[in-house]
Write an enzyme that holds these catalytic residues in place. Structure first.
Site, PDB file in Angstrom:
ATOM      1  N   SER A   1    -109.188  -7.768  47.323  1.00  0.00           N
ATOM      2  CA  SER A   1    -109.622  -6.464  47.847  1.00  0.00           C
ATOM      3  C   SER A   1    -109.228  -5.373  46.861  1.00  0.00           C
ATOM      4  CB  SER A   1    -108.975  -6.192  49.214  1.00  0.00           C
ATOM      5  OG  SER A   1    -109.692  -6.874  50.219  1.00  0.00           O
TER       6      SER A   1
ATOM      7  N   ASP B   1    -104.584 -25.377  51.471  1.00  0.00           N
ATOM      8  CA  ASP B   1    -103.675 -24.580  50.652  1.00  0.00           C
ATOM      9  C   ASP B   1    -102.293 -25.236  50.616  1.00  0.00           C
ATOM     10  OD1 ASP B   1    -102.084 -22.772  49.403  1.00  0.00           O
ATOM     11  OD2 ASP B   1    -102.581 -21.075  50.707  1.00  0.00           O
TER      12      ASP B   1
ATOM     13  N   ILE C   1    -112.433 -11.497  50.036  1.00  0.00           N
ATOM     14  CA  ILE C   1    -112.167 -10.106  50.426  1.00  0.00           C
ATOM     15  C   ILE C   1    -112.013 -10.024  51.946  1.00  0.00           C
ATOM     16  CG2 ILE C   1    -113.153  -7.769  50.483  1.00  0.00           C
ATOM     17  CD1 ILE C   1    -114.511  -8.515  47.747  1.00  0.00           C
TER      18      ILE C   1
ATOM     19  N   ASP D   1    -110.300 -20.786  55.710  1.00  0.00           N
ATOM     20  CA  ASP D   1    -109.502 -20.066  54.713  1.00  0.00           C
ATOM     21  C   ASP D   1    -108.027 -20.447  54.886  1.00  0.00           C
ATOM     22  OD1 ASP D   1    -108.997 -18.170  52.729  1.00  0.00           O
ATOM     23  OD2 ASP D   1    -108.827 -16.511  54.155  1.00  0.00           O
TER      24      ASP D   1
ATOM     25  N   HIS E   1    -102.393 -10.877  48.320  1.00  0.00           N
ATOM     26  CA  HIS E   1    -102.994 -10.587  49.622  1.00  0.00           C
ATOM     27  C   HIS E   1    -102.534  -9.229  50.166  1.00  0.00           C
ATOM     28  CE1 HIS E   1    -103.436 -15.104  49.739  1.00  0.00           C
ATOM     29  NE2 HIS E   1    -104.654 -14.677  50.003  1.00  0.00           N
TER      30      HIS E   1
ATOM     31  N   GLU F   1    -105.579 -25.130  45.818  1.00  0.00           N
ATOM     32  CA  GLU F   1    -104.932 -23.977  45.160  1.00  0.00           C
ATOM     33  C   GLU F   1    -103.728 -24.401  44.339  1.00  0.00           C
ATOM     34  OE1 GLU F   1    -104.385 -20.385  47.411  1.00  0.00           O
ATOM     35  OE2 GLU F   1    -102.866 -19.602  46.039  1.00  0.00           O
TER      36      GLU F   1
ATOM     37  N   SER G   1    -109.797 -17.838  59.102  1.00  0.00           N
ATOM     38  CA  SER G   1    -108.406 -18.242  58.842  1.00  0.00           C
ATOM     39  C   SER G   1    -107.826 -18.903  60.090  1.00  0.00           C
ATOM     40  CB  SER G   1    -107.563 -17.020  58.472  1.00  0.00           C
ATOM     41  OG  SER G   1    -107.401 -16.191  59.609  1.00  0.00           O
TER      42      SER G   1
HETATM   43  P1  13P Z   1    -107.327  -9.549  50.431  1.00  0.00           P
HETATM   44  O1  13P Z   1    -106.122  -9.351  51.303  1.00  0.00           O
HETATM   45  O2  13P Z   1    -107.108  -8.942  49.080  1.00  0.00           O
HETATM   46  O3  13P Z   1    -108.575  -9.054  51.070  1.00  0.00           O
HETATM   47  O4  13P Z   1    -107.499 -11.118  50.194  1.00  0.00           O
HETATM   48  C1  13P Z   1    -108.188 -11.906  51.128  1.00  0.00           C
HETATM   49  C2  13P Z   1    -108.038 -13.365  50.886  1.00  0.00           C
HETATM   50  O5  13P Z   1    -107.577 -13.819  49.868  1.00  0.00           O
HETATM   51  C3  13P Z   1    -108.517 -14.267  51.949  1.00  0.00           C
HETATM   52  O6  13P Z   1    -108.212 -15.597  51.671  1.00  0.00           O
HETATM   53  O1  G3H Z   2    -105.731 -14.541  52.878  1.00  0.00           O
HETATM   54  C1  G3H Z   2    -105.586 -14.364  54.084  1.00  0.00           C
HETATM   55  C2  G3H Z   2    -106.662 -13.733  54.851  1.00  0.00           C
HETATM   56  O2  G3H Z   2    -106.736 -12.354  54.586  1.00  0.00           O
HETATM   57  C3  G3H Z   2    -106.527 -14.051  56.301  1.00  0.00           C
HETATM   58  O3  G3H Z   2    -105.508 -13.331  56.907  1.00  0.00           O
HETATM   59  O4  G3H Z   2    -104.184 -14.980  58.204  1.00  0.00           O
HETATM   60  O5  G3H Z   2    -104.151 -12.540  58.772  1.00  0.00           O
HETATM   61  O6  G3H Z   2    -106.198 -13.917  59.233  1.00  0.00           O
HETATM   62  P1  G3H Z   2    -104.970 -13.725  58.372  1.00  0.00           P
HETATM   63 ZN    ZN Z   3    -106.389 -15.786  50.477  1.00  0.00          ZN
END
Ligand code: 13P
Ligand code: G3H
Ligand code: ZN
Length: 329
Positions: free
Chosen positions: A234, A121, A275, A99, A195, A151, A62
């Site tokens: 998750s 996104d 996840i 991500d 999330h 998305e 990310s």
């Molecule tokens: P979770 O927070 O449910 O693990 O989702 C992760 C996610 O969508 C990362 O892009």
């Molecule tokens: O969907 C988001 C991911 O869980 C990444 O989270 O931006 O805190 O690294 P983050």
């Molecule tokens: Zn996500």
């Protein structure tokens, strides 16, 4: 772009894009796991689990991970993981994926430094702006054979760089137009996942609201055979929440998407399941346990090591019993 100013293709580094992974997943009725990593132990656990269970895998980075660990270091960690896997023998296909990319420049920087797949996104933007931004990324990515995830629809939940108070389900009437006009390779949709670790507000004993499989089915009907992505997937596994609460944490009310629902989704056009939170929870639970049981422990290997071992078990179990990706590498 690397630190030397050169661009590098993911192919030189040994990563795979997601095209072939998704084609096989669609045909085989399973989903490829997309696990986030921010540090060495998470990365080792993901690779170890996927090699042991013979699963293809998407390593997700990310924007927050790039800021936390340093973009160059993360990229070399991904590369190191590939080399480690090759040396151990019996490698599995690995994609390095951005991500929730939120700008063209971020996607471009990842593509230039060897990512094989990027998500752009634009889901929070007005529809036409989402299309324009996504298409711009596709136009840059495709000549380099990098695959792109877009998305439509907004997931609720809060992460460091991803936040929205309310979810807006994907409107299936938009998907065909969006896919056609952007040229994306996969599409993340909103059907009730979110999330983070607090996905639904439910009273004790109440079950969580089911995912909107009706929306997913309508999307599948409108874009048959097109790879769909589920974010916020998750399950917020109870044993780890109980462990966290037992050893000094406070996560009452944490709840996720039941694994049976994800299993059902994985058999459909959903080819990628994201996840992150489940991995965070496992690490937190084990580290808390070690600290509580061994208050004199101060060697990070003695608490990060057991956390890594438990992570491997959790990822193998996801691949085997939830995503169905085990044995598909
Ligand atoms: P979770 O927070 O449910 O693990 O989702 C992760 C996610 O969508 C990362 O892009
Ligand atoms: O969907 C988001 C991911 O869980 C990444 O989270 O931006 O805190 O690294 P983050
Ligand atoms: Zn996500």
């Amino acid at each position: 772009m690397t630190t030397s100013g050169k661009t590098v293709s993911f192919k030189e580094l040994g990563f795979s894009n997601t095209r072939d992974m998704f084609a096989k997943a669609m045909k085989g009725g399973y989903a490829v796991p997309a696990y986030n990593f921010n540090n060495m132990e998470q990365l080792q656990a993901i690779i170890t689990a996927c090699v042991r269970s013979r699963s293809p895998v998407i390593l997700q980075v990310s924007k927050g991970a790039r800021e936390y660990a340093n973009a160059t270091l993360l990229r070399y960690m991904g590369l190191g993981a590939i080399q480690m896997m090759n040396e151990l023998g019996n490698p599995v296909p690995v994609a390095l994926h951005l991500d929730h990319g939120d700008s063209f420049e971020l996607a471009q920087s990842c593509i230039d430094s060897g990512f094989s797949s990027v998500m752009i996104d634009g889901s929070a933007l007005p529809y036409e702006e989402n299309i324009a931004l996504t298409k711009k990324v596709v136009d840059y990515a495709h000549p380099r054979d990098v695959t792109v995830e877009g998305e439509l629809g907004v997931l609720a939940g809060i992460e460091e760089h991803v936040s929205s108070e309310k979810s807006h389900y994907t409107d299936p009437r938009d998907v065909e137009d969006f896919v056609k006009r952007t040229g994306v390779d996969s599409l993340a949709i909103s059907i009730g996942t979110s999330h983070g670790a607090f996905k639904f507000k439910v009273k004790p004993g109440e079950s969580v609201p089911p995912l909107r499989f009706d929306i997913l089915e309508e999307v599948e009907r409108r874009i048959p055979g097109f790879p769909i992505v589920l974010h916020g997937a998750s399950s917020v596994l109870t044993p780890y929440i109980e462990m966290i609460n037992k050893y000094g944490g406070r996560m009452e009310g944490a709840v996720g998407v039941p694994e049976e629902q994800l299993r059902r989704a994985a058999k459909s056009a959903v080819c990628k399941i994201n996840i992150d939170s489940d991995g965070r929870l496992v690490m937190t639970a084990i580290i808390r346990k070690v600290f509580a049981e061994k208050p004199g422990e101060f060697d990070p290997r003695k608490y990060l090591g057991p956390a890594r071992e438990e992570l491997v078990k959790m990822y193998i179990s996801k691949n085997e019993t939830v995503l169905g990706s085990a044995g598909k590498a």
